[in-house]
Write a protein that holds these residues in place. Structure first.
Motif, PDB file in Angstrom:
ATOM      1  N   THR A   1     -12.914 -10.194 -40.968  1.00  0.00           N
ATOM      2  CA  THR A   1     -13.696 -10.553 -40.033  1.00  0.00           C
ATOM      3  C   THR A   1     -13.476 -12.127 -40.291  1.00  0.00           C
ATOM      4  OG1 THR A   1     -15.324 -10.871 -41.691  1.00  0.00           O
ATOM      5  CG2 THR A   1     -15.197  -8.982 -40.349  1.00  0.00           C
ATOM      6  N   LEU A   2     -14.181 -13.035 -39.203  1.00  0.00           N
ATOM      7  CA  LEU A   2     -14.117 -14.472 -39.620  1.00  0.00           C
ATOM      8  C   LEU A   2     -14.593 -15.096 -40.884  1.00  0.00           C
ATOM      9  CD1 LEU A   2     -13.715 -16.957 -37.900  1.00  0.00           C
ATOM     10  CD2 LEU A   2     -15.911 -17.099 -37.192  1.00  0.00           C
ATOM     11  N   ASN A   3     -15.573 -14.176 -41.483  1.00  0.00           N
ATOM     12  CA  ASN A   3     -16.220 -14.502 -42.727  1.00  0.00           C
ATOM     13  C   ASN A   3     -15.585 -14.081 -43.724  1.00  0.00           C
ATOM     14  OD1 ASN A   3     -18.375 -14.628 -40.347  1.00  0.00           O
ATOM     15  ND2 ASN A   3     -19.677 -15.381 -42.072  1.00  0.00           N
TER      16      ASN A   3
ATOM     17  N   THR B   1     -24.980 -15.389 -29.684  1.00  0.00           N
ATOM     18  CA  THR B   1     -26.293 -14.844 -30.736  1.00  0.00           C
ATOM     19  C   THR B   1     -26.884 -13.817 -30.235  1.00  0.00           C
ATOM     20  OG1 THR B   1     -27.251 -17.059 -30.667  1.00  0.00           O
ATOM     21  CG2 THR B   1     -25.716 -16.741 -32.260  1.00  0.00           C
TER      22      THR B   1
ATOM     23  N   HIS C   1     -16.131 -12.166 -34.885  1.00  0.00           N
ATOM     24  CA  HIS C   1     -17.492 -12.787 -35.688  1.00  0.00           C
ATOM     25  C   HIS C   1     -18.359 -11.534 -35.814  1.00  0.00           C
ATOM     26  CE1 HIS C   1     -17.127 -17.018 -33.968  1.00  0.00           C
ATOM     27  NE2 HIS C   1     -15.960 -16.292 -33.839  1.00  0.00           N
TER      28      HIS C   1
END
Length: 319
Positions: A52-54, A159, A15
């Protein structure tokens, strides 16, 4: 711990937010504020770009062996399974060499795969806590804490809790003023205690539960009033015993515990909104006295009402 070299392990599917947290906290040159500059290294297993995850990739010229002489090795969040074997192996080797290791959010799972959570307190995002406990039964998983430090093994919730943990480490290493400077630069509270709860809101009242949904709506509008099991049971035409049983079946808790939780949530909102005296907030939220409010607020959230207001009041400091 003398904190000089910090290595972040990156791997496919990670993430980027938690990775960015580490860069913001430890990878910035803040020497103009009189703060130390760390030897901050981002390392991957191979020279190939790391997806990455994105969907975007990160490329670094450093490999995992950088972690073997690091003071702190960090792994950010990623999938709860399927972490490349080199990640937990590197964490275990670095820890054996004397480094502290830190997993942000679901980064706790690679720490568990490395065997570093066995017999230790740890935390992760509340959604993943049950899975972490099931997968690593020798770990003592605290699903409520923002962050936990047990020996040289550090874990955080999701977060912003990762930033809280980074600031805590800076505070321990360099003092409160250094951590406060970094917090001001990032425009965030300077300190949230690790034992502070993750502040999960209560679920909505259940629908169609023998009138319980309607009753709970009414109680939410009447939290300052006095309520007992007998008075609540009478409003839905049940015996107190039947009411308590059906309430627990519908909500997973007792009527008394539910009322306390809703009153704490109401007190939270008032603390966030302004600077009314604690005594007034206690009466408005149904606790009656400031002493009772402090007792139940601390028990439910892990912090005192005044400390909560300092961190989360939208009204700013009193003038």
């Amino acid at each position: 711990m003398a904190l000089r070299k910090i290595v972040v392990l990156i791997y496919p599917g990670m993430h980027p937010f938690e990775f960015g947290v580490t860069c913001e906290a430890f990878g910035m040159d803040r020497s103009d504020d009189g703060l130390p500059v760390y030897d901050f290294v981002v390392a991957s297993e191979t020279e190939q770009p790391v997806p990455t995850l994105n969907g975007f990739t990160i490329t670094t010229g450093h490999r995992f062996d950088e972690a073997l002489d690091a003071d702190l090795v960090i792994v950010s969040a990623g999938a709860r399974g399927g972490t490349p074997a080199a990640v937990p192996a590197t964490l275990a080797a670095a820890h054996a060499n004397g480094a502290a290791v830190m997993g942000l959010c679901s980064g706790a799972f690679p720490l568990g795969e490395a065997g570093l959570l066995d017999g230790r307190r740890c935390t992760t995002h509340w959604r993943d806590a049950a899975a972490l406990a099931a997968r690593f039964p020798a770990a003592e998983v605290d699903p409520n804490a923002l962050y936990v430090l047990d020996g040289r093994v550090y874990t955080s919730a999701g977060t912003a809790a990762g930033l809280d943990l980074c600031l805590h480490i800076m505070r321990a290493e360099h003092g409160a003023e250094a951590a406060n400077v970094v917090a001001r630069r990032m425009v965030m509270p300077a300190h949230r205690a690790g034992g502070q709860a993750q502040y999960i809101e209560a679920p909505l009242p259940p629908a169609g539960s023998d009138g319980l949904s309607e009753l709970m709506d009414e109680l939410l509008a009447e939290l300052p009033a006095g309520h007992t099991v007998n008075s609540m049971a009478a409003r839905v035409n049940m015996s107190p015993r039947t009411f308590a049983r059906r309430f627990a079946e519908a909500t997973g808790t007792t009527p008394h515990a539910w009322l306390l939780r809703q009153r704490v949530l109401l007190a939270r909102r008032q603390l966030e909104a302004g600077h009314e005296p604690i005594e007034l907030i206690a009466r408005r939220s149904g606790f009656g006295t400031a002493a009772l409010l402090r007792h139940h607020f601390q028990r439910h959230t892990g912090v005192a009402p005044t400390a909560y207001r300092r961190s989360f009041s939208a009204a700013g400091p009193p003038v």
